[in-house]
Design an enzyme around this catalytic site. Structure first.
Site, PDB file in Angstrom:
ATOM      1  CG  ASP A 125      -0.240  -0.044   2.549  1.00 45.42           C
ATOM      2  OD1 ASP A 125       0.933  -0.484   2.595  1.00 45.42           O
ATOM      3  OD2 ASP A 125      -0.841   0.366   3.560  1.00 45.42           O
TER       4      ASP A 125
ATOM      5  CB  THR B 151       4.557  -4.141   3.034  1.00 44.44           C
ATOM      6  OG1 THR B 151       4.158  -3.701   1.724  1.00 44.44           O
ATOM      7  CG2 THR B 151       5.757  -5.067   2.919  1.00 44.44           C
TER       8      THR B 151
ATOM      9  CG  ASP C 294       6.957   1.857   5.435  1.00 48.35           C
ATOM     10  OD1 ASP C 294       6.005   2.516   4.980  1.00 48.35           O
ATOM     11  OD2 ASP C 294       6.819   1.049   6.370  1.00 48.35           O
ATOM     12  CG  ASP C 295       4.056   0.162   1.609  1.00 47.50           C
ATOM     13  OD1 ASP C 295       3.569  -0.971   1.689  1.00 47.50           O
ATOM     14  OD2 ASP C 295       3.808   1.063   2.423  1.00 47.50           O
TER      15      ASP C 295
ATOM     16  CG  ASN D 279       0.692   3.126   4.430  1.00 44.69           C
ATOM     17  OD1 ASN D 279       0.517   2.961   5.633  1.00 44.69           O
ATOM     18  ND2 ASN D 279       1.663   2.518   3.767  1.00 44.69           N
TER      19      ASN D 279
ATOM     20  CD  GLU E  10       1.319  -2.969  11.924  1.00 44.96           C
ATOM     21  OE1 GLU E  10       1.602  -2.243  10.959  1.00 44.96           O
ATOM     22  OE2 GLU E  10       0.548  -3.949  11.864  1.00 44.96           O
ATOM     23  CG  PHE E  11      -1.818   1.461   9.935  1.00 46.01           C
ATOM     24  CD1 PHE E  11      -2.893   2.303  10.179  1.00 46.01           C
ATOM     25  CD2 PHE E  11      -1.603   1.030   8.623  1.00 46.01           C
ATOM     26  CE1 PHE E  11      -3.739   2.711   9.155  1.00 46.01           C
ATOM     27  CE2 PHE E  11      -2.445   1.439   7.592  1.00 46.01           C
ATOM     28  CZ  PHE E  11      -3.504   2.288   7.864  1.00 46.01           C
ATOM     29  CG  ASN E  12       0.341  -2.785   7.659  1.00 48.46           C
ATOM     30  OD1 ASN E  12      -0.156  -1.781   7.160  1.00 48.46           O
ATOM     31  ND2 ASN E  12       1.594  -3.151   7.431  1.00 48.46           N
TER      32      ASN E  12
ATOM     33  CG  HIS F 284       7.719   0.422   9.976  1.00 43.83           C
ATOM     34  ND1 HIS F 284       7.974   0.130  11.301  1.00 43.83           N
ATOM     35  CD2 HIS F 284       7.381   1.739   9.938  1.00 43.83           C
ATOM     36  CE1 HIS F 284       7.794   1.215  12.029  1.00 43.83           C
ATOM     37  NE2 HIS F 284       7.430   2.204  11.234  1.00 43.83           N
ATOM     38  CG  ASP F 285       6.064  -1.552   4.664  1.00 42.73           C
ATOM     39  OD1 ASP F 285       5.702  -2.119   5.711  1.00 42.73           O
ATOM     40  OD2 ASP F 285       5.360  -0.710   4.072  1.00 42.73           O
TER      41      ASP F 285
ATOM     42  CG  ASN G 206       2.124   1.665  14.423  1.00 45.54           C
ATOM     43  OD1 ASN G 206       1.098   0.989  14.345  1.00 45.54           O
ATOM     44  ND2 ASN G 206       3.022   1.711  13.441  1.00 45.54           N
TER      45      ASN G 206
END
Length: 310
Positions: free
Chosen positions: A10, A124, A14-15, A39, A164-166, A237-238, A158
């Protein structure tokens, strides 16, 4: 033989950096990109994937758009982190090539079933596309060579204190994915917050020329979060999830049982991690070889940067 990697993403700061790594590592063959709303909205994540594909010069890799929102919940993005476009302040040329026209769910199924045991699936973003693919063809859980996510946490969140968001973005999808007939490799916040692009890393990146100026450095420095303990720079992150496929030696992991909370008043989206469970369903990354990770990432980025200016 290179690892054949299918990236469900997405983009996202970081993707985009993860796509750069997947494209640039000669030990990875990027065989497909699927997009999901996360995102930012699906139209933006897909546009970003298409623009990155042409800017980074891998036009033959198919891009397929997928789910715009979660299975049952209202869509919630992270534009406050990634900017309205998803790529912060980066502006790329408009793409001239289109998506495949195949839905991401069908693209995932087709790629994995065409050559069972060879495709390393990496997700991701929110896990909506993966859950829908599993519901349509459960056998992909057995036919994927491996399945790695950036998502979850065994400690803090987060998006909320717990989540965590995902995972928080579509916890019902995450539950389907973790309950499927495979072992999920979870590259969660406990690991990825060790991969911060601090000032020393950024100073080295700045030496990579136009690609660094136009893409790498702006993507790596757009977001600042003073609320993260021991903040030393923006976490990539990703990138960690893609790096795990090619360089698992950089990661310490532990077997665990991971269950997804979907109904908690304060904990919806939490990944409940039990390292003592007799029935593990996941491999959870806990520690990163930070210097080795950045040496690897910077080497790959330098390779792409040299080709970019050639």
């Amino acid at each position: 033989m290179p690892y054949k990697l299918l990236l469900d993403c997405d983009p996202g700061l970081d993707d985009a950096l993860a796509l750069l790594l997947a494209h640039g590592d000669p030990n990875i063959e990027l065989v497909g990109i699927t997009t999901v709303g996360g995102n930012v909205a699906l139209q933006n994540t897909t546009r970003n994937a298409l623009q990155l594909r042409e800017y980074l010069k891998f036009p033959k890799v198919p891009v397929s758009a997928g789910a715009a929102g979660p299975l049952t919940r209202t869509f919630r993005d992270a534009a406050h982190v990634h900017g309205a476009s998803g790529l912060g302040n980066v502006v790329l040329p408009e793409a001239t090539l289109a998506v495949t026209g195949i839905h991401a769910v069908d693209a995932i199924i087709e790629l994995i079933t065409a050559t069972p045991g060879t495709i390393h699936l990496v997700a991701t973003g929110p896990l909506t596309n993966i859950a829908l693919a599993l519901e349509k063809e459960p056998a992909i859980a057995r036919w994927a060579a491996s399945f790695t996510i950036m998502g979850g946490s065994s400690t803090r969140g987060n998006a909320t204190a717990a989540a965590e968001f995902n995972i928080w973005a579509d916890p019902e999808a995450a539950r389907i994915v973790f309950d499927a007939d495979w072992r999920v490799t979870m590259i969660g916040l406990d690991l990825t917050l060790q991969a911060q692009a601090n000032s020393i890393v950024i100073d080295r990146m700045k030496k990579l020329g136009a690609l660094a100026d136009e893409l790498i450095v702006p993507l790596s420095t757009f977001y600042f979060n003073p609320n993260v303990p021991d903040w030393d720079g923006q976490a990539v992150h990703d990138v960690c999830a893609v790096a795990y496929v090619a360089r698992p030696d950089l990661f310490d992991c532990r077997l665990a049982r991971v269950d997804i909370e979907t109904t908690g008043e304060f904990t919806t989206g939490m990944t409940v991690v039990d390292f003592d469970s007799p029935s593990p369903n996941a491999l959870v990354a806990t520690k990163l070889d930070v210097s080795g990770f950045w040496a690897y990432v910077e080497t790959v980025y330098a390779r792409v940067a040299a080709e970019h200016t050639a």
